[in-house]
Design an enzyme around this catalytic site. Structure first.
Site, PDB file in Angstrom:
ATOM      1  N   ASP A 189      33.853 -30.352  27.955  1.00  0.00           N
ATOM      2  CA  ASP A 189      33.597 -29.152  27.160  1.00  0.00           C
ATOM      3  C   ASP A 189      32.818 -28.237  28.089  1.00  0.00           C
ATOM      4  OD1 ASP A 189      32.615 -27.133  25.576  1.00  0.00           O
ATOM      5  OD2 ASP A 189      32.183 -28.418  23.859  1.00  0.00           O
ATOM      6  N   HIS A 190      33.457 -27.185  28.588  1.00  0.00           N
ATOM      7  CA  HIS A 190      32.833 -26.410  29.664  1.00  0.00           C
ATOM      8  C   HIS A 190      31.520 -25.763  29.226  1.00  0.00           C
ATOM      9  CE1 HIS A 190      34.979 -23.016  27.731  1.00  0.00           C
ATOM     10  NE2 HIS A 190      34.027 -22.266  28.246  1.00  0.00           N
ATOM     11  N   HIS A 252      32.506 -26.500  21.060  1.00  0.00           N
ATOM     12  CA  HIS A 252      31.399 -25.750  21.650  1.00  0.00           C
ATOM     13  C   HIS A 252      30.200 -25.621  20.708  1.00  0.00           C
ATOM     14  CE1 HIS A 252      34.364 -24.962  24.578  1.00  0.00           C
ATOM     15  NE2 HIS A 252      34.828 -23.827  24.121  1.00  0.00           N
TER      16      HIS A 252
END
Length: 517
Positions: A189-190, A252
């Site tokens: 999950d960047h 996110h």
């Protein structure tokens, strides 16, 4: 060969396999991230990078693609002379049909030659920049093609979306786990690689004046905003199947919530940290009925509007979007963490497309002083705020009350700001650099564990199910507005309001900052 070695830490020597090497993610993020790590000396001298995709490509063509990618998207300029040549020659390309195991056997032979050339001890990192439905096939063929028989470690890095709901995610996880152990799977999950998201733990646990106040006795509410000015653009077909709930909230936003709400880990170990995040997700109050969803969740879809003088079309007018689509482009909710620390404290989350500004911020609003005491009895005091700015501006600011200059005893809010991105400048590490480097070192702290993912889906699925039954609940908002009015009422009924984001604060605030405001 390299710029200054940062922290004197390098990854283990390894071969990096980029599946989907001709795709947009590789071009925009992965190749620039690898070059930045190389320039900082973090890849060491023992590494090679193999690009894999269906389309035919020579090594020379592939290296030219990588060069153009780095010129356009990397925070470092291309180095002179031998610097670039040494990096470029580490790249090779293989045209691969991922459904054909024989291609993986050929890949094994060429990989062993690369490992011998660069003295790599069999460590292999497989980055799957592919559609999730292909993860299982690639995993099986990596095993059956002999790619997991080397003496070193083997790690699988996979991108979201990881499933469409809990059943599909569980099935996908089973396919992968038939080949890789959980500690070998790195689900990216960047947002967990962003500077200020990783800074949340430090802000909380390294400052004595925050942690004692970090509970229901002192915090009135927490607000998490992830706003985008763009529409769905070329992603219309994908987005219409996912919507804001699956595209942003399930991953996110819930990850940021867990970082804010987690208990201090027993020690700084990846599993101890992730254990605490899972506890938060399991403590989130579930939605037991459609009525609860309608009471605590707002979904919206943008219609035509205007932003900064530009006319914008509505979601249903976007390419590849059905004219009768009920997919949400905006999501807001009031969530509760039902544990001893947070009982009764609302966590408000909102995300959407075609909103007025691009911003990701976390606002912690503290409870106000008693209204009948001292200055509060004479004038309306503003609550204290701690704001963590994640994107695009990075930093924190604290808002307190102080005396306004002059003879009168007038209290005015003062914002003390630290701008991380202003001080360090644009040449800061990107999220993908941190996460690729962590995966290469085996540090899973900022990757999503399966039980985290499962708990997130179990919260999200009842919301999606309720929407299926009540399509009429979809609200609308003009492109360029802050979502539907119902999202504001969600807070007003609790006596709160959404705080401005991205520095759009009230005019009467005095700023004391390192940005020159």
């Amino acid at each position: 060969m390299t710029d200054q070695l940062i922290d004197n830490v390098t990854a283990d020597g390894a071969v990096y396999f980029i599946f989907g090497a001709t795709g947009d993610l590789a071009r925009r993020k992965l190749f620039p991230a690898l070059y930045s790590l190389y320039r900082e000396g973090k890849l060491g001298d023992k590494f090679a990078i193999v690009g894999l995709a269906r389309r035919p490509r020579t090594d020379a063509q592939f290296r030219e693609d990588v060069l153009e990618s780095i010129k356009e998207f990397c925070r470092y300029k291309i180095g002179e002379g031998q610097d670039w040549q040494d990096f470029a020659e580490r790249f090779t390309y293989h045209s691969l049909d991922i459904g054909n195991v024989d291609g993986f056997r050929e890949l094994k032979a060429s990989t062993e030659a690369l490992e011998a050339r660069y003295s790599i001890a069999g460590n292999r990192l497989f980055y799957l920049a592919l559609a999730p439905e292909l993860f299982g096939t690639v995993s099986r063929n990596l095993r059956d093609g002999g790619m997991l028989e080397s003496a070193g470690w083997h790690r699988l890095v996979i991108e979201k979306p990881f499933g469409y709901d809990y059943p599909s995610a569980s099935k996908l996880n089973e396919e992968i786990r038939h080949v890789f152990r959980e500690d070998e799977v790195f689900r990216i999950d960047h947002y967990l690689g962003k500077e200020m998201v990783q800074n949340i733990e430090v802000i909380r646990f390294a400052n004595a004046f925050f942690e004692p106040l970090w509970n229901k006795h002192h915090i009135a509410n927490v607000q998490i905003t992830l706003s985008e000015t763009v529409g769905v653009e070329e992603r219309g077909a994908y987005y219409n199947k996912s919507g804001a709930l699956r595209d942003m909230v399930q991953n996110h936003m819930l990850q940021m919530l867990t970082m804010i709400a987690m208990e201090p880990p027993s020690h700084l170990d990846p599993e101890a940290i992730r254990d605490e995040k899972v506890k938060v997700l399991r403590s989130l109050r579930n939605f037991k009925s459609g009525d609860e969803v309608r009471e605590r969740v707002i979904r919206g879809q943008y219609t035509s509007g205007e932003l900064r003088g530009q006319a914008l079309k509505g979601y249903r007018e976007e390419d590849s979007v059905p004219a009768d689509s009920t997919t949400e482009t905006f999501f807001a909710a009031r969530l509760f963490v039902d544990n001893f620390r947070w009982s009764g404290v609302p966590f408000y989350v909102r995300t959407g497309k075609r909103l007025p500004v691009k911003s990701t911020e976390i606002v912690v609003e503290f409870k106000n002083v008693p209204g009948n005491l001292l200055f509060a009895s004479r004038q309306q005091l503003q609550p204290n705020l701690l704001v963590i700015r994640v994107n695009p501006m990075e930093g924190i600011y604290i808002r307190i009350n102080a005396k306004k200059p002059g003879n009168e005893m007038t209290v005015q809010p003062v914002a003390m700001e630290f701008c991380q991105s202003c001080q360090v400048g644009i040449n800061t590490p990107e999220a993908y650099e941190r996460l690729i480097f962590d995966a290469a070192r085996g540090d899973s702290t900022y990757f999503t564990r399966w039980d985290e993912l499962a708990a997130a889906w179990q919260l999200v699925d009842p919301i999606a199910a309720a929407w299926q039954e009540h399509a009429a609940d979809l609200a609308h908002y003009s492109a360029g507005a802050w979502g539907p009015q119902q999202a504001h009422k969600l807070l007003h009924q609790d006596g709160f309001h959404w705080w401005p984001v991205n520095g759009q604060d009230e005019d009467n605030v005095i700023w004391v900052s390192n940005t020159g405001k």
